[in-house]
Scaffold this active site. Structure first.
Site, PDB file in Angstrom:
ATOM      1  N   GLU A 164     -11.481   0.071  -2.829  1.00  0.00           N
ATOM      2  CA  GLU A 164     -10.608   0.636  -1.779  1.00  0.00           C
ATOM      3  C   GLU A 164      -9.448   1.361  -2.453  1.00  0.00           C
ATOM      4  O   GLU A 164      -9.382   1.458  -3.672  1.00  0.00           O
ATOM      5  CB  GLU A 164     -10.099  -0.472  -0.848  1.00  0.00           C
ATOM      6  N   ASP A 179       0.825  -1.218   0.000  1.00  0.00           N
ATOM      7  CA  ASP A 179       0.000   0.000   0.000  1.00  0.00           C
ATOM      8  C   ASP A 179       0.859   1.268   0.000  1.00  0.00           C
ATOM      9  O   ASP A 179       0.636   2.188   0.805  1.00  0.00           O
ATOM     10  CB  ASP A 179      -0.913   0.029   1.247  1.00  0.00           C
TER      11      ASP A 179
HETATM   12  O1  FUB Z   1      -3.075  -3.592   3.646  1.00  0.00           O
HETATM   13  C1  FUB Z   1      -4.343  -3.871   4.142  1.00  0.00           C
HETATM   14  C2  FUB Z   1      -5.382  -3.528   3.149  1.00  0.00           C
HETATM   15  O2  FUB Z   1      -5.175  -4.278   1.957  1.00  0.00           O
HETATM   16  C3  FUB Z   1      -5.347  -2.099   2.660  1.00  0.00           C
HETATM   17  O3  FUB Z   1      -5.849  -1.184   3.593  1.00  0.00           O
HETATM   18  C4  FUB Z   1      -6.119  -2.230   1.426  1.00  0.00           C
HETATM   19  O4  FUB Z   1      -6.067  -1.134   0.571  1.00  0.00           O
HETATM   20  C5  FUB Z   1      -5.506  -3.487   0.827  1.00  0.00           C
HETATM   21  O5  FUB Z   1      -4.336  -3.216   0.111  1.00  0.00           O
END
Ligand code: FUB
Length: 339
Positions: free
Chosen positions: A238, A31
């Protein structure tokens, strides 16, 4: 959100064709939120660990407990691990799962924004403050009032305003909110209902509060209609990120269960954003999550994949590759392993 099955030979072949290699290999990082601070690149990633938690659709296997900041002299230079910048043990309100962070600067101070679960299992977003881009950061004792869900991304606009974009569905809990209120009975919409959008709120002058109630960001198709909830190849899941190119706002994001990095554009930081296409085809690993930064006039995509861990979805590695905006403003789609 389970691992994908690759033979060692398949992984070696993908690694050989990969657009780029991990920024660091001594820890797992994911991320990556990249910024140019003090004329260098600072990268704020999640710090993936093996905690032994079982896989589930809510991302229970992502049990991260701290953040390390990475630094590069340029996107093509080696990355240095600046060490632990913040630990969950130092955040009074947070119990576990320090997911994707971001950072911003104002008036010589640096702000680290991070999601984590409270003891009752609800995600909120916190802020921690430091004097250096690499930290250390001192967390505020309470989460940001009115914050919820995950994946904060803070965009500093040319007029000095800062906006926080946030939200992720499924394990990120965004589907439980309507009009900024939580209801456990809410689920992701289905069928031809409008898909859920990320949220945006302008930050207050002190960078530690929302200056307004979060608004939902609408993503529409080429006809101006909201993307449908069942349009899993294009709908928001997301990982929101904003960059500005040729005067337009670009919202990039992950489609989650279809594993694409997509983008949409707007003339306003609040949207509506019009869907434009894909930036990156699926990587090895269930999740995909990006940031886009300009350095010395060129544009760079920071992303991650799970090649280094042999395809383990919660053990990822941050990477970087150059991207191009065409004369028409469109971003050319990249295939992470060539082709
Ligand atoms: O790294 C945990 C979660 O996985 C992140 O918050 C999301 O965006 C995904 O990449």
């Amino acid at each position: 959100m389970a691992d994908q099955d690759y033979t060692p030979e398949q992984l070696e072949a993908l690694k050989a064709k990969a657009l780029s290699q991990p920024l660091v290999t001594h820890i797992y990082t994911a991320d990556p939120s990249a910024h140019v601070f003090e004329e260098r690149i600072y990268i704020y990633p999640s710090h993936d660990i093996e905690a032994g938690a079982a896989f589930d659709d809510d991302g229970g296997h992502f049990q991260m407990r701290d953040y390390h900041v990475l630094r590069q002299d340029s996107p093509t230079a080696p990355a240095t691990d600046c060490g632990v910048a913040l630990s969950v043990d130092d955040v009074p309100w947070a119990e576990r799962q320090m997911w994707a962070p971001d950072a911003a600067t104002k008036d010589g101070r640096y702000y680290l924004y991070f999601p984590a679960k409270r003891a009752d299992g609800i995600f909120q977003i916190g802020v921690a403050v430091g004097d250096r881009p690499e930290g250390p950061f001192t967390p505020d004792p309470e989460p940001i009032e009115g914050s919820y869900s995950i994946d904060p991304a803070v965009y500093g606009d040319e007029d000095g305003a800062h906006y926080m974009y946030f939200g992720g569905i499924w394990g990120g809990q965004l589907q439980k909110y309507r009009d900024n209120r939580y209801d456990a009975a809410h689920e992701e919409p289905t069928g031809d209902a409008p898909a859920l959008g990320p949220r945006v709120a302008r930050l207050a002058e002190d960078m530690r509060r929302f200056a307004e109630a979060p608004r939902e960001v609408l993503i529409v198709d080429e006809a101006g209609l909201p993307l449908r909830a069942d349009d899993h190849d294009r709908r928001y899941f997301e990982a929101p990120w904003i960059h500005r190119h040729a005067g337009r706002y670009y919202l990039s994001y992950s489609t989650g269960n279809t594993h694409y990095l997509c983008y949409a554009t707007s003339d306003s930081p609040y949207g509506p954003f019009t869907y434009q296409g894909r930036i990156l085809e699926p990587v090895v690993g269930w999740t995909t999550h990006q940031s886009i930064v300009q350095f010395d006039g060129r544009w760079w995509l920071y992303y991650h994949d799970s090649i280094l861990s042999g395809g383990v979805t919660h053990l990822r590695s941050a990477k970087v590759v150059e991207i191009e905006h065409g004369a028409d403003g469109r971003i050319r789609t990249l295939h992470p392993y060539g082709g």
